[in-house]
Design an enzyme around this catalytic site. Sequence first.
Site, PDB file in Angstrom:
ATOM      1  N   LYS A   1       0.833  -1.203   0.000  1.00  0.00           N
ATOM      2  CA  LYS A   1       0.000   0.000   0.000  1.00  0.00           C
ATOM      3  C   LYS A   1       0.870   1.257   0.000  1.00  0.00           C
ATOM      4  O   LYS A   1       0.592   2.218  -0.724  1.00  0.00           O
ATOM      5  CB  LYS A   1      -0.935  -0.009   1.226  1.00  0.00           C
ATOM      6  CG  LYS A   1      -2.057  -1.041   1.099  1.00  0.00           C
ATOM      7  CD  LYS A   1      -2.848  -1.241   2.382  1.00  0.00           C
ATOM      8  CE  LYS A   1      -3.853  -2.377   2.184  1.00  0.00           C
ATOM      9  NZ  LYS A   1      -4.656  -2.679   3.387  1.00  0.00           N
TER      10      LYS A   1
ATOM     11  N   GLN B   1      -5.035  -1.408   9.499  1.00  0.00           N
ATOM     12  CA  GLN B   1      -4.858  -2.726   8.889  1.00  0.00           C
ATOM     13  C   GLN B   1      -5.445  -3.805   9.796  1.00  0.00           C
ATOM     14  O   GLN B   1      -5.198  -3.817  11.002  1.00  0.00           O
ATOM     15  CB  GLN B   1      -3.353  -2.981   8.640  1.00  0.00           C
ATOM     16  CG  GLN B   1      -3.048  -4.237   7.855  1.00  0.00           C
ATOM     17  CD  GLN B   1      -3.559  -4.199   6.418  1.00  0.00           C
ATOM     18  OE1 GLN B   1      -3.738  -3.141   5.827  1.00  0.00           O
ATOM     19  NE2 GLN B   1      -3.819  -5.361   5.851  1.00  0.00           N
TER      20      GLN B   1
ATOM     21  N   ASP C   1     -11.150   2.530   3.577  1.00  0.00           N
ATOM     22  CA  ASP C   1     -11.455   1.101   3.441  1.00  0.00           C
ATOM     23  C   ASP C   1     -12.947   0.871   3.203  1.00  0.00           C
ATOM     24  O   ASP C   1     -13.346  -0.223   2.790  1.00  0.00           O
ATOM     25  CB  ASP C   1     -11.059   0.359   4.719  1.00  0.00           C
ATOM     26  CG  ASP C   1      -9.717  -0.350   4.605  1.00  0.00           C
ATOM     27  OD1 ASP C   1      -9.370  -0.778   3.491  1.00  0.00           O
ATOM     28  OD2 ASP C   1      -9.028  -0.474   5.636  1.00  0.00           O
TER      29      ASP C   1
END
Length: 284
Positions: A53, A97, A120
């Site tokens: 990422k 995460q 997200d």
Amino acid sequence: MGKIIDGKAISNALQERLKEQVAYFSMTVGRKPKLAVIMVGDDPASQVYVRNKIRACETVGITSEAYKLAESTESSYLETLIAKLNEDRDTDGILVQLPLPAHLNAKKIIPLIDPKKDVDGFSAANIGALLLDDKSGLYSCTPLGIMQLILSTGINLTGKHAVVVGRSNEVGKPIALMLLQHNATVTICHSKTEDLAAVTRTADVLVVAVGKKHLITADMVKEGAVVIDVGINRDDEGKLCGDVDFAGVEPKASYITPVPGGVGPMTIAMLMTNTLKAAKRNVQ
Ligand code: GUN
């Protein structure tokens, strides 16, 4: 175009386009978009994902700020950090995460992220936006990427039977909603489904997101189906493999995604897309 959907190539092309859009943002706003990535502990898979990422941010011109926190990090510390990033005007996107270590509760942590910065798309507000077809929301990255892969085949989803295997909040439920938005007739299967094969055999589009290697075998797939494999598993030799028995299913499919190199790279491209979208709204 071959029958194997090249997620890596489609992701790279998307990132090339994004690079220009990010450059335009940076020029007009006077700063780059900024993504904060929070990782707690040292889960090996998460380390790889986070590294990828951050690398993608560098590729497209987004500033990334990585917070790599010790496994023992207390919930209150994480809560304070998220509150600070929510307030920080120059932080456009915040990503925690997953999975978090066992002592931290994702169900409590994720809702603390400002939905406008929830790149997200995991928050209730953003899932709600997807459900209500409110395009201003930030939608979950993996399903967004899957839609791009399906549409890259040129298939018209209207009236087609799309079968989703798996009902997770991150993939199964949101991809079902997106397929519905594209006028597919959608069925969601899961671990309690009776006679899974009978359902999957009727799928024009089959999306499998379970996490069980070789769950879908050739006898479960209709001739000419578009098959999207979201699974990331290890086979007996330790190699990456999906939820679909690729060697068996590939001859029957009209299009199929490989693992690796299918859905995975698209998730990251869509994270970059979401970060730019959040940044544009943040400076409005
Ligand atoms: N862990 C595995 N995939 C993801 C993802 O897309 N987002 C986050 N935050 N964690 C993950």
